[in-house]
Design a protein around this motif. Sequence first.
Motif, PDB file in Angstrom:
ATOM      1  N   ILE A 386       8.119 -33.127 -41.120  1.00 24.71           N
ATOM      2  CA  ILE A 386       7.042 -32.454 -40.623  1.00 24.71           C
ATOM      3  C   ILE A 386       5.207 -32.294 -40.232  1.00 24.71           C
ATOM      4  CG2 ILE A 386       8.540 -31.043 -39.658  1.00 24.71           C
ATOM      5  CD1 ILE A 386       7.156 -29.065 -41.253  1.00 24.71           C
ATOM      6  N   THR A 387       4.748 -32.962 -40.851  1.00 28.59           N
ATOM      7  CA  THR A 387       3.513 -33.265 -41.700  1.00 28.59           C
ATOM      8  C   THR A 387       2.961 -34.110 -40.644  1.00 28.59           C
ATOM      9  OG1 THR A 387       4.069 -32.035 -43.962  1.00 28.59           O
ATOM     10  CG2 THR A 387       2.033 -33.950 -43.064  1.00 28.59           C
ATOM     11  N   GLY A 388       1.573 -33.466 -39.726  1.00 27.30           N
ATOM     12  CA  GLY A 388       1.040 -34.338 -38.726  1.00 27.30           C
ATOM     13  C   GLY A 388       1.653 -34.797 -36.728  1.00 27.30           C
ATOM     14  N   ARG A 389       2.546 -33.838 -37.317  1.00 26.79           N
ATOM     15  CA  ARG A 389       3.220 -34.989 -35.958  1.00 26.79           C
ATOM     16  C   ARG A 389       3.654 -33.454 -35.298  1.00 26.79           C
ATOM     17  NH1 ARG A 389       8.525 -37.336 -37.709  1.00 26.79           N
ATOM     18  NH2 ARG A 389       8.502 -38.244 -36.340  1.00 26.79           N
ATOM     19  N   ILE A 404      12.024 -24.385 -36.114  1.00 23.16           N
ATOM     20  CA  ILE A 404      10.543 -23.227 -37.006  1.00 23.16           C
ATOM     21  C   ILE A 404       9.524 -22.308 -36.121  1.00 23.16           C
ATOM     22  CG2 ILE A 404       8.745 -24.309 -36.910  1.00 23.16           C
ATOM     23  CD1 ILE A 404       9.397 -27.351 -37.201  1.00 23.16           C
ATOM     24  N   GLY A 405       9.822 -21.225 -36.654  1.00 24.03           N
ATOM     25  CA  GLY A 405      10.062 -19.947 -36.441  1.00 24.03           C
ATOM     26  C   GLY A 405       8.475 -19.844 -36.399  1.00 24.03           C
ATOM     27  N   ALA A 406       7.481 -19.937 -37.008  1.00 25.70           N
ATOM     28  CA  ALA A 406       5.780 -19.259 -37.202  1.00 25.70           C
ATOM     29  C   ALA A 406       5.914 -20.579 -38.347  1.00 25.70           C
ATOM     30  CB  ALA A 406       6.742 -18.200 -37.719  1.00 25.70           C
ATOM     31  N   ILE A 407       4.526 -20.313 -38.717  1.00 28.02           N
ATOM     32  CA  ILE A 407       3.356 -21.145 -39.512  1.00 28.02           C
ATOM     33  C   ILE A 407       1.933 -20.384 -39.594  1.00 28.02           C
ATOM     34  CG2 ILE A 407       2.282 -23.504 -39.496  1.00 28.02           C
ATOM     35  CD1 ILE A 407       3.506 -24.546 -37.623  1.00 28.02           C
ATOM     36  N   SER A 408       2.038 -19.972 -41.029  1.00 30.40           N
ATOM     37  CA  SER A 408       1.010 -19.380 -41.861  1.00 30.40           C
ATOM     38  C   SER A 408      -0.366 -20.760 -42.739  1.00 30.40           C
ATOM     39  CB  SER A 408       0.969 -18.837 -42.849  1.00 30.40           C
ATOM     40  OG  SER A 408       0.401 -18.532 -43.682  1.00 30.40           O
ATOM     41  N   ARG A 409      -1.208 -20.062 -41.862  1.00 27.44           N
ATOM     42  CA  ARG A 409      -2.171 -21.484 -42.212  1.00 27.44           C
ATOM     43  C   ARG A 409      -3.432 -21.034 -42.506  1.00 27.44           C
ATOM     44  NH1 ARG A 409      -3.156 -25.624 -37.342  1.00 27.44           N
ATOM     45  NH2 ARG A 409      -1.442 -26.194 -38.615  1.00 27.44           N
ATOM     46  N   ARG A 410      -3.713 -20.745 -43.281  1.00 29.47           N
ATOM     47  CA  ARG A 410      -4.614 -20.761 -45.151  1.00 29.47           C
ATOM     48  C   ARG A 410      -5.227 -18.924 -44.034  1.00 29.47           C
ATOM     49  NH1 ARG A 410      -6.540 -25.751 -43.334  1.00 29.47           N
ATOM     50  NH2 ARG A 410      -7.800 -24.969 -40.818  1.00 29.47           N
ATOM     51  N   THR A 419       3.792 -28.733 -28.866  1.00 30.22           N
ATOM     52  CA  THR A 419       2.360 -29.712 -28.981  1.00 30.22           C
ATOM     53  C   THR A 419       1.817 -29.438 -30.646  1.00 30.22           C
ATOM     54  OG1 THR A 419       1.354 -28.061 -27.732  1.00 30.22           O
ATOM     55  CG2 THR A 419       2.627 -30.152 -26.712  1.00 30.22           C
ATOM     56  N   THR A 420       2.036 -28.094 -31.828  1.00 36.14           N
ATOM     57  CA  THR A 420       1.836 -27.351 -32.272  1.00 36.14           C
ATOM     58  C   THR A 420       1.247 -29.412 -33.432  1.00 36.14           C
ATOM     59  OG1 THR A 420       2.353 -25.749 -32.045  1.00 36.14           O
ATOM     60  CG2 THR A 420       1.725 -26.377 -34.507  1.00 36.14           C
ATOM     61  N   VAL A 421       0.895 -28.896 -33.873  1.00 38.60           N
ATOM     62  CA  VAL A 421       1.084 -30.362 -35.309  1.00 38.60           C
ATOM     63  C   VAL A 421       0.903 -29.265 -36.767  1.00 38.60           C
ATOM     64  CG1 VAL A 421      -0.618 -32.268 -36.561  1.00 38.60           C
ATOM     65  CG2 VAL A 421       0.076 -31.986 -33.694  1.00 38.60           C
ATOM     66  N   VAL A 422       1.691 -29.491 -37.560  1.00 35.87           N
ATOM     67  CA  VAL A 422       1.492 -29.046 -38.897  1.00 35.87           C
ATOM     68  C   VAL A 422       0.914 -30.319 -39.699  1.00 35.87           C
ATOM     69  CG1 VAL A 422       3.390 -28.793 -40.657  1.00 35.87           C
ATOM     70  CG2 VAL A 422       4.162 -28.023 -38.010  1.00 35.87           C
ATOM     71  N   GLU A 423       0.658 -29.165 -40.547  1.00 35.89           N
ATOM     72  CA  GLU A 423      -1.338 -30.143 -41.373  1.00 35.89           C
ATOM     73  C   GLU A 423      -0.353 -29.473 -43.016  1.00 35.89           C
ATOM     74  OE1 GLU A 423      -4.765 -28.112 -41.232  1.00 35.89           O
ATOM     75  OE2 GLU A 423      -4.613 -29.129 -38.587  1.00 35.89           O
ATOM     76  N   PRO A 424      -1.304 -30.190 -44.138  1.00 39.22           N
ATOM     77  CA  PRO A 424      -0.527 -30.818 -45.137  1.00 39.22           C
ATOM     78  C   PRO A 424      -1.047 -28.791 -46.111  1.00 39.22           C
ATOM     79  CG  PRO A 424      -1.285 -32.483 -44.857  1.00 39.22           C
ATOM     80  CD  PRO A 424      -1.436 -32.165 -43.241  1.00 39.22           C
ATOM     81  N   GLY A 425       0.099 -28.679 -46.599  1.00 37.44           N
ATOM     82  CA  GLY A 425      -0.185 -27.106 -46.763  1.00 37.44           C
ATOM     83  C   GLY A 425      -0.382 -25.668 -45.890  1.00 37.44           C
ATOM     84  N   ASP A 426       0.305 -25.909 -45.093  1.00 39.71           N
ATOM     85  CA  ASP A 426       1.281 -25.229 -44.443  1.00 39.71           C
ATOM     86  C   ASP A 426       2.342 -24.441 -44.332  1.00 39.71           C
ATOM     87  OD1 ASP A 426      -1.088 -25.298 -42.055  1.00 39.71           O
ATOM     88  OD2 ASP A 426       0.400 -26.434 -41.132  1.00 39.71           O
ATOM     89  N   HIS A 427       2.141 -23.980 -44.840  1.00 40.20           N
ATOM     90  CA  HIS A 427       3.856 -22.180 -44.631  1.00 40.20           C
ATOM     91  C   HIS A 427       4.373 -22.249 -43.867  1.00 40.20           C
ATOM     92  CE1 HIS A 427       2.767 -21.028 -49.524  1.00 40.20           C
ATOM     93  NE2 HIS A 427       1.608 -21.630 -48.384  1.00 40.20           N
ATOM     94  N   VAL A 428       5.005 -22.959 -43.152  1.00 41.54           N
ATOM     95  CA  VAL A 428       6.679 -22.910 -42.270  1.00 41.54           C
ATOM     96  C   VAL A 428       7.523 -22.010 -42.420  1.00 41.54           C
ATOM     97  CG1 VAL A 428       7.119 -24.545 -40.950  1.00 41.54           C
ATOM     98  CG2 VAL A 428       5.335 -25.392 -41.332  1.00 41.54           C
TER      99      VAL A 428
END
Length: 444
Positions: A386-389, A404-410, A419-428
């Motif tokens: 799911i990373t980068g897409r 996919i319920g939520a994303i924590s980013r930094r 349209t949300t793009v998941v980044e490396p290091g994200d907590h999904v």
Amino acid sequence: MHVIIVGAGEVGQSIAENLQETHDVVVVDRDEEIIEDLTYSMDVLAIRGNGTDISTLREAGLDEADLVIASTDNDESNVVICGAAKTESDAFTIARVRRRTLLETWQGTQGAFGVDFMVCTDLLAAQTIFRISGLPAAQDVNMFAGGLVRMAEFEIGPDSPVADLSIQEADCYDSMTFAAIFREGEMTVASGESVIRSGDRVVVIGSPDSVKGFASDITTPDHSENREIVIIGASEIGFQTAREFEDHGYEPRLIEQDHDRAREVAEALPNTMVMESDATDTDFLVREHVDEADIVIAALDGDEKNLLVSLLAKRLGVDRTIAVIENLQYAELFEQVGVDVAINPREETAEEIIRFTHTAHTEKIAMVEHDRAEVIEIEVGEDSAITGRPIAEAAAEFPDGVVIGAISRRGDLITPRGTTVVEPGDHVVLFVDATVLDQVLEML
């Protein structure tokens, strides 16, 4: 992963059942009848023996073990088992204990006793009770991403404003995702067209404020805050529950019949009113206005006693009751006859331990509806599917039963959209049907 489980009580068997299809599991127990049952009922190697004996651990494959779980009913034995395992292996060791004092001793010298992780059954149960008590109508509550994300399961009453609405019509919360609907034993992954009915249990994932707002919206205003707490029974779980409420600024009341125990907990709980009485004495309960409590928590030693006092509290007019049960098979029965929430300490313990058997990137798991599904927190790497897409594109490759319920980013919460793009290091944080969990974990 080669997993050795010592102690085949409810905790040990629950862990073994969860792991048997994807791991090499060995279960050790002294009871010959239990070992025989496991041999025919589970795909595990069952060995009769004493787990504190190094020869028994060797027979279980200690030299190739990745994980040793000590889950007998004796705290000291569990610590010894972990220490013995460390003498001849590099396995990660987990000790289940009941006494909080032992946990606190270990926490002060982490790594001591040969224990890599220690889980306290009674404390976990108390923490679960506290979390559930904070949300009206909640059946289950868990926190993820360091408290940034909350998962909760709610029962929808007949007068709830969301009853008979579709998810699309009910979804007016900017930072919350509807994950699933449980109805008459069947699970449906939520979609915009899914209709919420009275009696359904709905699982949502989002920010604590949004989830709390949803909880308030689906209940009557009078029950939106739970301030008057009555705990019946000064068992270790009852005591830990009172302490948990005290630590969060509450002043609960606790009813205990035994004189010596009542005196002991009264001295240890300065902000708890301890009353010495029989909790089945209706005149006493009425005289002390227990019927006006927002929540009554039954934490006596014995499932039948907890059922009795819960039903008595309901009869007096208490809005919500939470009962501690030792026999997990009673959970559905308790809730069918009127107890709002049944908490099984061993199930909470198994849930805490099982996360160590998932991928190394799994930060936390929560079982939903007794392991029908799991909510998991994953730290995604660069190689994740799911990373980068965009999520809509990546989710199309998942099997049915994933949200996919939520994303924590930094440290920031992101509510996922197509349209949300998941980044490396994200907590999904994902809701996953248990039947496809292993497939999803491989993709992540």
